[in-house]
Design an enzyme around this catalytic site. Structure first.
Site, PDB file in Angstrom:
ATOM      1  N   TYR A 119       0.759  -1.256   0.000  1.00 18.72           N
ATOM      2  CA  TYR A 119       0.000   0.000   0.000  1.00 18.72           C
ATOM      3  C   TYR A 119       0.790   1.307   0.000  1.00 18.72           C
ATOM      4  O   TYR A 119       0.319   2.305  -0.528  1.00 18.72           O
ATOM      5  CB  TYR A 119      -0.999   0.011   1.168  1.00 18.72           C
ATOM      6  CG  TYR A 119      -0.367   0.065   2.531  1.00 18.72           C
ATOM      7  CD1 TYR A 119      -0.048   1.283   3.129  1.00 18.72           C
ATOM      8  CD2 TYR A 119      -0.082  -1.097   3.242  1.00 18.72           C
ATOM      9  CE1 TYR A 119       0.549   1.329   4.376  1.00 18.72           C
ATOM     10  CE2 TYR A 119       0.503  -1.049   4.498  1.00 18.72           C
ATOM     11  CZ  TYR A 119       0.821   0.157   5.054  1.00 18.72           C
ATOM     12  OH  TYR A 119       1.411   0.200   6.285  1.00 18.72           O
ATOM     13  N   ASP A 164      -6.715   2.463  10.333  1.00 24.34           N
ATOM     14  CA  ASP A 164      -5.921   2.388   9.099  1.00 24.34           C
ATOM     15  C   ASP A 164      -6.775   1.910   7.910  1.00 24.34           C
ATOM     16  O   ASP A 164      -6.627   2.365   6.777  1.00 24.34           O
ATOM     17  CB  ASP A 164      -4.748   1.401   9.234  1.00 24.34           C
ATOM     18  CG  ASP A 164      -4.059   1.401  10.579  1.00 24.34           C
ATOM     19  OD1 ASP A 164      -4.693   1.747  11.590  1.00 24.34           O
ATOM     20  OD2 ASP A 164      -2.877   1.026  10.624  1.00 24.34           O
ATOM     21  N   TYR A 218      -7.184 -11.101  11.464  1.00 23.31           N
ATOM     22  CA  TYR A 218      -7.549 -10.270  12.619  1.00 23.31           C
ATOM     23  C   TYR A 218      -9.068 -10.247  12.762  1.00 23.31           C
ATOM     24  O   TYR A 218      -9.715  -9.230  12.509  1.00 23.31           O
ATOM     25  CB  TYR A 218      -7.004  -8.841  12.462  1.00 23.31           C
ATOM     26  CG  TYR A 218      -5.497  -8.751  12.374  1.00 23.31           C
ATOM     27  CD1 TYR A 218      -4.686  -9.548  13.173  1.00 23.31           C
ATOM     28  CD2 TYR A 218      -4.885  -7.858  11.497  1.00 23.31           C
ATOM     29  CE1 TYR A 218      -3.305  -9.463  13.098  1.00 23.31           C
ATOM     30  CE2 TYR A 218      -3.492  -7.760  11.420  1.00 23.31           C
ATOM     31  CZ  TYR A 218      -2.707  -8.572  12.217  1.00 23.31           C
ATOM     32  OH  TYR A 218      -1.350  -8.484  12.137  1.00 23.31           O
ATOM     33  N   LYS A 243      -8.167  -7.556   8.512  1.00 25.54           N
ATOM     34  CA  LYS A 243      -7.652  -8.687   7.725  1.00 25.54           C
ATOM     35  C   LYS A 243      -8.361  -9.947   8.225  1.00 25.54           C
ATOM     36  O   LYS A 243      -8.843  -9.983   9.359  1.00 25.54           O
ATOM     37  CB  LYS A 243      -6.142  -8.893   7.942  1.00 25.54           C
ATOM     38  CG  LYS A 243      -5.255  -7.750   7.551  1.00 25.54           C
ATOM     39  CD  LYS A 243      -3.786  -8.101   7.811  1.00 25.54           C
ATOM     40  CE  LYS A 243      -2.894  -6.875   7.576  1.00 25.54           C
ATOM     41  NZ  LYS A 243      -1.473  -7.160   7.818  1.00 25.54           N
TER      42      LYS A 243
END
Length: 419
Positions: free
Chosen positions: A80, A185, A178, A175
């Site tokens: 990113y 973010d 997670y 994610k």
């Protein structure tokens, strides 16, 4: 503040081109000695008579001759940070018409996207929201070049959104690894791409549904991650409250990390570029920008104009004025003023921060190459080794110079001031 006394970990040498780059808290960077195509009449690699936006962009291009190298990548990798610098390159190309900026962006697409539309190193099954951000580069390149491979890659990235796991109320997990976690973010990583893609490719009721979903992501963050006392937002929230870093009652992580807040601000102002003017959620998003800015102004250092790694603990042992968050806040505020989301009086806070970056965090090498120092290299939560979100964790993460997560926002902020 004497950073040596705070045992801040320094990065070792990272090989770069034919030279070596010293990444550390305060040592001046030594850049590759390879001559640049941009040698000016003065003999400098980066001419000092240009505006800061171009000086930093040319410095990045000198440090990282190929755009996939941005943020110290050793081999071409779909990640990113490069997209932030390339977003700035797009704006510089529009402003100056200098073809080298366009070529730098174009090379990224050529290198990372195979002819069949496959994205190098990208694995959709990981459902990592970070990996949507570079889709912004492809949206730009497809608009300019209409290459089929870019369209296919964009459709792949958009399909990730359909499969991205969500919390019970509908927020995207950061994610797949997670579970039930929403990180600030992720709003920057996913929402500008989601909005821009919708604007370019989706029509009618499907578009309306997507825009509502995007606004909902911000509504959910305001509901679940906002600290009502300070107006700041916590780095992350675990809906399941199972993580060791999560407060057992609220599910919130324990600290206000500067860059997490920086990502969130940039997410809001960039989404507004593509959200329809008549969307009912638009006014709400602008109101979030106002309360957000009021909160970060309160923790802006009165002398330097900068912001700290951990926002609300400026005097705590080891805390430091951090470059990436400072650049992101400056960009968010000045863009909001320029676009009418904030009153003109807020420009003074952005200007104080911008001047503070130039005075305290920028160094210029003899060859004109510009460095941005005191960038936190990375910070997250959980994983292996386990990141506990404590104050000590944030202030002891690696610090380096010329991180794309700082140089990109600095160029974008510079462009806003140069308008």
């Amino acid at each position: 503040m004497n950073f040596i006394n705070h045992n801040i970990k320094l990065l070792a040498f990272a090989a770069l081109g034919s030279g070596m780059f010293l990444a550390c808290a305060q040592t001046k960077s030594v850049t590759a000695s390879k001559p640049s195509a941009e040698i000016s009449k003065s003999g400098k690699v980066v001419p000092t008579n240009l505006k800061w936006s171009e000086r930093m962009m040319l410095s990045e291009m000198h440090r990282f001759p190929e755009s996939w190298m941005l943020d110290f990548s050793k081999s071409p990798k779909w990640t990113y940070p490069s997209a932030i610098v390339l977003d700035a390159a797009e704006q510089l190309y529009t402003k100056t018409g200098k073809k080298e900026y366009y070529n730098y962006i174009s090379e990224f697409g050529e290198k990372l996207i195979k002819e069949d539309g496959t994205i190098l190193t990208y694995e959709i099954e990981k459902y990592n929201i970070d990996l949507l951000n570079s889709g912004n580069v492809l949206l730009y390149l497809y608009e300019k070049e209409k290459k089929e491979k870019y369209l296919k890659a964009l459709q792949t990235l958009r399909s990730q959104i359909d499969g991205q796991p969500r919390t019970k109320e509908g927020s995207f997990w950061h994610k797949k690894i997670y579970p039930y976690q929403v990180w600030l973010d992720g709003l920057y990583m996913g929402m500008p791409f989601y909005t821009h893609y919708t604007k370019d490719f989706v029509k009618g009721p499907e578009a309306a549904k997507a825009y509502d979903d995007i606004i909902f992501q911000f509504d959910s963050v305001q509901k679940n991650l906002l600290d009502k006392k300070t107006g700041l937002l916590y780095h992350a929230w675990d809906e399941s409250k199972e993580q060791a870093w999560a407060n057992k009652e609220t599910g919130l992580s324990p600290n206000f990390w500067g860059r997490a807040m920086g990502w969130y601000g940039m997410a809001m102002v960039d989404v507004l570029d593509y959200l329809p003017k008549d969307h009912p959620g638009r006014a709400r998003l602008i109101s979030y920008i106002k309360s957000y800015t009021d909160a970060i102004i309160k923790v802006q250092d009165k002398n330097s104009g900068l912001w700290y790694q951990v926002l609300d603990k400026p005097l705590a042992n080891g805390n430091y004025e951090e470059a990436t968050a400072s650049a992101m806040f400056v960009y968010t505020i000045i863009k909001s003023v320029n676009n009418g989301y904030l009153p003109k009086s807020y420009r003074a806070y952005a200007k104080k921060g911008y001047d503070g970056i130039i005075k305290n965090l920028i160094t210029v090498d003899e060859n004109g190459v510009v460095n941005l120092n005191k960038c936190c290299a990375v910070a997250g939560l959980g994983g292996k080794p386990y990141r506990d979100g404590s104050y000590e964790y944030y202030v002891n993460e690696e610090i380096r110079s010329n991180d794309a997560k700082g140089t990109g926002p600095f160029i974008l902020a510079s462009l806003e001031f140069e308008k």
